[in-house]
Design a protein around this motif. Structure first.
Motif, PDB file in Angstrom:
ATOM      1  N   ILE A 156      -4.061   5.011  -2.527  1.00 43.02           N
ATOM      2  CA  ILE A 156      -5.385   5.377  -2.982  1.00 43.02           C
ATOM      3  C   ILE A 156      -6.347   4.323  -2.470  1.00 43.02           C
ATOM      4  O   ILE A 156      -6.275   3.165  -2.860  1.00 43.02           O
ATOM      5  N   MET A 197       3.584   3.778  -1.007  1.00 44.18           N
ATOM      6  CA  MET A 197       4.263   3.963  -2.293  1.00 44.18           C
ATOM      7  C   MET A 197       5.771   3.908  -2.164  1.00 44.18           C
ATOM      8  O   MET A 197       6.460   3.407  -3.032  1.00 44.18           O
ATOM      9  N   ARG A 225      -0.321   8.813   0.767  1.00 40.90           N
ATOM     10  CA  ARG A 225      -1.317   7.820   1.127  1.00 40.90           C
ATOM     11  C   ARG A 225      -1.678   6.970  -0.077  1.00 40.90           C
ATOM     12  O   ARG A 225      -1.742   7.465  -1.201  1.00 40.90           O
ATOM     13  N   ALA A 285       4.290  14.195  -3.322  1.00 44.11           N
ATOM     14  CA  ALA A 285       2.834  14.138  -3.187  1.00 44.11           C
ATOM     15  C   ALA A 285       2.465  13.552  -1.835  1.00 44.11           C
ATOM     16  O   ALA A 285       3.323  13.039  -1.133  1.00 44.11           O
ATOM     17  N   ASP A 286       1.225  13.644  -1.466  1.00 44.30           N
ATOM     18  CA  ASP A 286       0.837  12.959  -0.242  1.00 44.30           C
ATOM     19  C   ASP A 286       0.881  11.480  -0.536  1.00 44.30           C
ATOM     20  O   ASP A 286       0.437  10.998  -1.563  1.00 44.30           O
ATOM     21  N   LYS A 299       0.812  -1.209   0.000  1.00 43.55           N
ATOM     22  CA  LYS A 299       0.000   0.000   0.000  1.00 43.55           C
ATOM     23  C   LYS A 299       0.852   1.269   0.000  1.00 43.55           C
ATOM     24  O   LYS A 299       0.508   2.252  -0.631  1.00 43.55           O
TER      25      LYS A 299
END
Lengths: 120, 157, 190
Positions: free
Chosen positions: C78, C25, C76, C73-74, C23
């Protein structure tokens, strides 16, 4: 199935994983990773095809003459082709990363289906 | 030159002092190894592509450790793209000089004795041209990713 | 030797699975890097030191680029429902791959016994005809130099298009603002 070896099949599995990541994943970076993994699989497959059992590297040092080298060395031709393809892979990876950064800048997300929805 | 030295002592840009000290020690060796890989490409494993990437990595390390100002003072964006073009041009010119020996990309220089450093005709020259091209191109794209690729947040606007 | 290849290959398969399914990245990118280093070890043991060197170095740089593209980027993952359509499409394409593989594997030589019709000529002729001891160098810069020229141009084009994509504003806008920020953009216009 004449020349099938278990290594070839495992290599195909690696390639299949790359295709799966490229098509089924939504995150753009995951898609890029899928492309990279496919590239590894293809490069590795070409080198596996050129391997000779107990072969030596195709470099003619002083202990060996040309005729012996031709019998004992592994296949240098796929190596020459893969060498350039690896560096080009880096160039295309940079291109893909640039595109991903641009998409993020415009849509503020990495989610591919989200981008499709926002496009209109 | 003084300017670069002052910039590299700037505490605010780049990473911590530990990273800076280590990369100061390591950088010259990375460059040296890159030159070795390029120049001995026709004798030992290596060559223009691998050596070029090593040279570009030394500049990327400079950029990551000391911040982009120091790296750009050493080799600016303009010169990086210029070297990229010049490397590609040199490769093509060597290819056209091969026309003197018969056809495009002929190995027209005396080959020498295999296994010595100065041998193999145009191969070391081509290695050098490719190394310049590859290293400048990859360094330029890293500049592009780290400067142009900066995300402008809402506050900055 | 054969067992070593299988172990490395298994390591790469596991690394690829982690890279695709995890999950976070950042760990995904690093797992992809692990696959790349596995590939380079494999190259080394397959008798290809040239590309082993290149692969290690390229892997370092591509990890840096991918991390650069990921971390701003954030981070989290997706959160998502299972998208059955794209999964099925992916599986269909893997099916195509398997069909093509079964068809192609029938004509391959067994592992460890390459065909080497042209290569034998290259290997016996490299030292005399090109003067290079390293046969790979002899091939990419003498026998097949035209091919290498094409590859250099591909690299050139990809870098050029990356620059075109990354450029945010036109020259006039850059002149208007933040020219002094990095001190290079003025130089570019000279």
């Amino acid at each position: 199935m004449g020349g099938t070896s278990s290594l070839y099949i495992m290599n195909m599995a690696l390639m299949g994983m790359g295709i799966y990541a490229l098509i089924a994943k939504r995150h753009i970076i995951k898609k890029i990773i899928g492309v990279v993994i496919m590239e590894y699989a293809i490069n590795l497959f070409l080198i596996l095809l050129g391997y000779k059992t107990d072969g030596i590297a195709p470099i003619q040092d002083s202990s060996i003459n040309a005729a012996q080298l031709a019998v004992r060395a592994v296949d240098p031709l796929p190596q020459a082709l893969v060498l350039t393809s690896i560096v080009i892979g880096l160039g295309t990876l940079a291109l893909m990363a640039a595109q991903a950064i641009k998409l993020y800048e415009k849509y503020k997300t990495f989610d591919m289906s989200e981008i499709n929805r926002l496009r209109g | 030159m003084n300017n670069i030295r002052e910039l590299s002592k700037d505490e605010s840009s780049g990473m911590t002092i530990i990273v800076k000290t280590i990369s100061r020690l390591v950088l010259s060796f990375i460059l040296l190894f890159g030159f070795y890989i390029i120049l001995y490409g026709h004798i030992t494993p290596g060559g223009g592509f691998a050596g070029g990437v090593i040279l570009s990595i030394s500049y990327v390390l400079l950029m990551l450790a000391f911040g982009s100002k120091v790296a750009l003072a050493k080799l600016s964006n303009f010169w990086a793209s210029m070297l990229d073009n010049l490397g590609a041009l040199a490769f093509i010119v060597i290819g056209f000089l091969g026309l003197t020996g018969g056809y495009f990309m002929t190995n027209f220089i005396w080959h020498g004795h295999p296994g010595q450093l100065i041998s193999a005709g145009i191969i070391p020259l081509c290695n050098i041209a490719i190394a310049i091209k590859v290293s400048a191109a990859l360094y330029a794209i890293f500049i592009g990713l780290s400067i142009y690729g900066r995300i402008v947040t809402e506050e900055e606007k | 030797m054969n067992a070593l290849f299988h172990v490395l290959m298994l390591f790469m398969l596991i690394g690829a699975a982690v890279a695709i399914e995890t999950k976070n990245m950042l760990s995904s990118v690093i797992a992809a890097g692990a696959v790349g280093f596995g590939v380079s070890l494999m190259f080394l043991f397959l008798g290809a030191p040239d590309i082993a060197i290149t692969q290690v170095i390229v892997e370092v740089l591509s990890l840096i680029i991918l991390i650069r593209a990921t971390t701003f980027a954030d981070n989290r993952a997706i959160e998502r429902k299972m998208d059955s359509f794209s999964t099925v499409t992916g599986l269909i394409f893997i099916g195509f791959l398997v069909m093509a593989a079964v068809w192609a594997f029938q004509d391959l030589t067994p592992f460890g016994e390459p065909l080497m019709r042209v290569s034998r000529r290259y290997l016996s002729g490299t030292a005399v005809e090109t003067g290079a001891v390293n046969a790979v160098s002899g091939i990419i810069l003498d026998y097949r130099a035209y091919d290498t020229l094409g590859e250099a141009i591909v690299l050139f084009t990809s870098i050029l298009s990356a620059f075109v994509i990354l450029r945010r504003r036109g020259k006039k806008d850059i002149e208007a603002e933040d020219t002094e920020e990095f001190g290079i953009l003025e130089q570019e216009q000279l």
